[in-house]
Structures are given as structure tokens and as C-alpha cells.
Design an enzyme around this catalytic site. Structure first.
Site, PDB file in Angstrom:
ATOM      1  N   CYS A 198      -3.727  -2.258  19.537  1.00  0.00           N
ATOM      2  CA  CYS A 198      -3.298  -3.965  19.974  1.00  0.00           C
ATOM      3  C   CYS A 198      -2.670  -3.341  21.154  1.00  0.00           C
ATOM      4  O   CYS A 198      -3.513  -3.653  22.390  1.00  0.00           O
ATOM      5  CB  CYS A 198      -1.502  -4.149  18.660  1.00  0.00           C
ATOM      6  SG  CYS A 198      -1.521  -5.272  18.171  1.00  0.00           S
ATOM      7  N   HIS A 242      -4.473  -3.864  13.470  1.00  0.00           N
ATOM      8  CA  HIS A 242      -3.627  -2.954  12.812  1.00  0.00           C
ATOM      9  C   HIS A 242      -3.989  -1.920  11.851  1.00  0.00           C
ATOM     10  O   HIS A 242      -3.589  -2.308  11.223  1.00  0.00           O
ATOM     11  CB  HIS A 242      -2.721  -2.920  12.999  1.00  0.00           C
ATOM     12  CG  HIS A 242      -1.509  -3.409  13.627  1.00  0.00           C
ATOM     13  ND1 HIS A 242      -0.924  -2.470  14.664  1.00  0.00           N
ATOM     14  CD2 HIS A 242      -1.496  -5.012  14.628  1.00  0.00           C
ATOM     15  CE1 HIS A 242      -0.275  -2.725  15.353  1.00  0.00           C
ATOM     16  NE2 HIS A 242      -0.539  -4.131  15.607  1.00  0.00           N
ATOM     17  N   GLU A 262      -3.837   0.943  10.831  1.00  0.00           N
ATOM     18  CA  GLU A 262      -2.919   1.762  10.098  1.00  0.00           C
ATOM     19  C   GLU A 262      -1.273   1.470   9.495  1.00  0.00           C
ATOM     20  O   GLU A 262      -1.103   1.784   8.302  1.00  0.00           O
ATOM     21  CB  GLU A 262      -2.300   2.031  11.277  1.00  0.00           C
ATOM     22  CG  GLU A 262      -1.228   1.962  12.084  1.00  0.00           C
ATOM     23  CD  GLU A 262      -1.658   1.163  13.387  1.00  0.00           C
ATOM     24  OE1 GLU A 262      -1.108   0.037  13.549  1.00  0.00           O
ATOM     25  OE2 GLU A 262      -3.319   0.618  13.049  1.00  0.00           O
ATOM     26  N   ARG A 292      11.005 -10.605   8.165  1.00  0.00           N
ATOM     27  CA  ARG A 292      12.377 -10.558   9.364  1.00  0.00           C
ATOM     28  C   ARG A 292      12.231 -11.845  10.621  1.00  0.00           C
ATOM     29  O   ARG A 292      13.164 -12.409  10.699  1.00  0.00           O
ATOM     30  CB  ARG A 292      11.212  -9.054  10.541  1.00  0.00           C
ATOM     31  CG  ARG A 292      12.393  -9.149  11.252  1.00  0.00           C
ATOM     32  CD  ARG A 292      11.346  -7.959  12.521  1.00  0.00           C
ATOM     33  NE  ARG A 292       9.776  -9.152  12.989  1.00  0.00           N
ATOM     34  CZ  ARG A 292       8.612  -8.234  13.502  1.00  0.00           C
ATOM     35  NH1 ARG A 292       8.958  -7.141  13.861  1.00  0.00           N
ATOM     36  NH2 ARG A 292       7.689  -9.202  14.068  1.00  0.00           N
ATOM     37  N   LYS A 329       0.143 -17.878  16.717  1.00  0.00           N
ATOM     38  CA  LYS A 329       0.560 -15.763  15.948  1.00  0.00           C
ATOM     39  C   LYS A 329      -0.710 -15.570  15.112  1.00  0.00           C
ATOM     40  O   LYS A 329      -0.999 -16.275  14.163  1.00  0.00           O
ATOM     41  CB  LYS A 329       1.626 -15.089  15.562  1.00  0.00           C
ATOM     42  CG  LYS A 329       1.650 -13.966  15.023  1.00  0.00           C
ATOM     43  CD  LYS A 329       2.795 -13.905  14.030  1.00  0.00           C
ATOM     44  CE  LYS A 329       3.015 -12.127  14.261  1.00  0.00           C
ATOM     45  NZ  LYS A 329       4.438 -11.825  13.944  1.00  0.00           N
TER      46      LYS A 329
END
Length: 311
Positions: free
Chosen positions: A142, A235, A237, A249, A163
Site C-alpha cells: 500500500c 491488502h 493480508e 470506525r 476512497k
């Protein structure tokens, strides 16, 4: 084979509950083999989550892997107890004369800043330069990927209109490339970022090769130096719940126009669990990196890493 991690690291108990075989330093010392030494520069704010996510993937190899965590002396994280950092992280001054078979450099929550305005940029780029002569193969994730491409090759990052958030389909440009051994023709990977890099800039640089792309997410994996460096913009992972936690969040922060992560929740309903579509390929990605670009390329005498050329 197990992954060897520091005694009492919180990830140990989490992963044991998932039936993932981890080994502490004492038990590993009784095995008469040289483990692969993997250094992780963890720049993510919630350290324990990232540690666990990466160890989970690195543990799925028949190779024994010894993991060390690296922090920055010019940055003190706000979301991780100082006791955790003191117990499990080292700093660059202590390892700069050491050599490693592999290294992972994570993303960081600074992508909206120009690179040279990141307060730890000088120390970060020193580590990037050091890795080229002290690590067999480095895996950038990233923001870490964007930053390394900018530092080494002058590749720019550009803000997105909104985003990029969700799980997206990707294609492989060279199916014979060993990193994709066992992959399907198309695969999924999570993304969560506000900036992007452009394929046309990368294609103009003869040292860089785009290995994987997405119609929705753009460039995904780039390589250079014959596999000694990989730049991954997403990502793989991430655990199944990570995008959900990011979504909650941001909503709790009262951020305007918080969009659902795309292609993630069942029936696009945040009250339902995520549909996990990326875990098998995430495991293959890390297994193939460890096998073909770390284990099979690194010298038995690890100090000879400094003499490696292209893989």
C-alpha cells in the site's frame, strides 16, 4: 512448518486458537535448520492487528520463518502501548549491520501527505536504501509500495475522487510468473486507500513490470530487480473483519459520505457477515513469495546477500 516469533507476542494466542502452528524462540532453537529471517517494518497504527495478519500468512509455508519487527526512532505510534513496542520492536541502529532473507514494509496512514512532508521520511528512505543491499527480496504494501516506487523510480501518487474501499477483481498479466503459481485466471484482493499510481508512468520505466491489474482498482502488483522487490497496492493480508472495522470506525468518527466497502458484505448489507473471496490467493501470494523469491534465491550464508545481483 511453524513460524518462529518472539515469546509472548499477542499474536501467538490469537493464532493458536485458529490452529495455526507458531513456535517460540526456545523451541525453535532446538531445530537444526537455518530459518528464513524476515524483517517486518510495521507502520500501521494498530500494530497487533497487522502483526497477526502477516504472521497468519507467513505461517502457511513448509519453511521455518523467523520474524523480527522493526520500528522507527523518529516516530512514536499513538495506538500501541509503549510496553509492546519495547518488548517486540527493534530500531534501525541495532540491525543496520544485519542481513535478512526477506522484508515486508507495510502501509501507513499518511497517504494524503506529500512524501517529503512525512515526518519520518528521511529515516524511512534510509531503510529503503539499506534493504537493497541487506535483504534478498522486499515486499512493499500500500503506502509502503507507493513510497518506495517514488523514492527509487520517481513514480507519483495521485488523489482519487473517492476512497477506493472494498474487494476487487484482478487479472494476471503474466500467468507464468512464479509469484502466481496456483492462481486462478482472476482473483480478488481488498483495497483501502485514497491515492493511486498510474500504469502509464510505470510502463514508461524500463526497470518496472506490472504483474497484476484491476479494472476498478488499477495497478495491483509491480516488480523490479528480477523479483528482489515487489510493490503491492492492496491488502491481501487483511483478515475477514478488517474492512468492516474500518467502516465502523469511520462512521463513528462522523466522517461525511462514508461508503460501504464494495463487493464485501453479503447482499451489500453491513448487518450481514462479509463474503470472503481473497484468502486462498492471499495465502498463495505469500507462499510463492517466500518460496520462489526468498528461499530459493537467498544464500545459505546470509551475509552473502550483499553480493546478490538480479534474481
Amino acid at each position: 512448518m511453524p513460524v518462529n516469533i518472539p515469546d509472548k507476542l499477542p499474536a501467538i494466542e490469537i493464532l493458536k486458537k485458529e490452529h495455526i502452528f507458531v513456535m517460540d524462540d526456545l523451541r525453535a532453537s532446538t531445530q537444526d535448520i537455518r530459518p528464513l529471517r524476515i524483517l517486518i517494518l510495521n507502520l500501521m497504527p494498530v500494530k497487533v492487528t497487522t502483526e497477526t495478519d502477516l504472521i497468519r500468512l507467513l505461517s502457511n509455508s513448509p519453511l521455518q520463518v523467523e520474524i523480527e519487527f522493526l520500528g522507527l526512532s523518529t516516530h512514536t505510534p499513538k495506538n500501541t502501548p509503549i510496553e509492546h513496542l519495547m518488548s517486540f520492536y527493534t530500531n534501525f541502529s541495532k540491525i543496520k549491520n544485519a542481513y535478512y532473507d526477506g522484508m515486508i514494509i507495510t502501509g501507513a496512514p499518511v497517504e494524503m501527505l506529500p512524501f517529503d512532508e512525512v515526518k519520518y521520511w528521511k529515516e524511512f528512505t534510509q531503510i529503503l536504501d539499506w534493504a537493497r543491499t541487506h535483504v534478498t527480496s522486499t515486499f512493499y504494501i500500500c503506502w509502503g509500495a507507493q513510497a518506495a516506487l517514488h523514492h527509487f523510480y520517481g513514480i507519483n501518487k495521485y488523489p482519487l475522487e473517492k476512497k477506493l474501499f472494498g474487494v476487487f477483481k484482478h487479472r494476471i498479466n503474466d500467468p507464468s510468473f512464479p509469484l502466481f503459481r496456483g492462481f486462478d485466471d482472476e482473483f480478488y484482493a481488498p483495497h483501502s486507500r485514497h491515492t493511486t499510481i498510474l500504469a502509464e508512468e510505470i510502463n514508461r520505466h524500463p526497470a518496472l513490470t506490472i504483474l497484476s491489474e484491476s479494472d476498478e482498482a488499477g495497478v495491483y502488483i509491480v516488480t523490479s530487480r528480477g523479483g528482489r522487490e515487489f510493490y503491492v497496492t492492496g491488502h491481501s493480508e487483511y483478515s475477514p473483519s478488517t474492512l468492516h472495522k474500518e467502516y465502523i470506525r469511520d462512521k463513528e468518527k462522523g466522517m461525511d459520505s462514508v461508503a460501504l466497502p464494495e463487493n464485501y458484505y453479503r447482499n451489500n448489507d453491513p448487518e450481514q457477515p462479509p463474503l470472503v473471496q481473497w484468502r486462498s490467493h492471499a495465502n498463495l501470494l505469500y507462499i510463492n513469495w517466500l518460496n520462489y523469491f526468498v528461499y530459493q534465491a537467498t544464500p545459505f550464508n546470509i551475509e552473502e546477500v550483499a553480493q546478490l545481483g538480479e534474481l
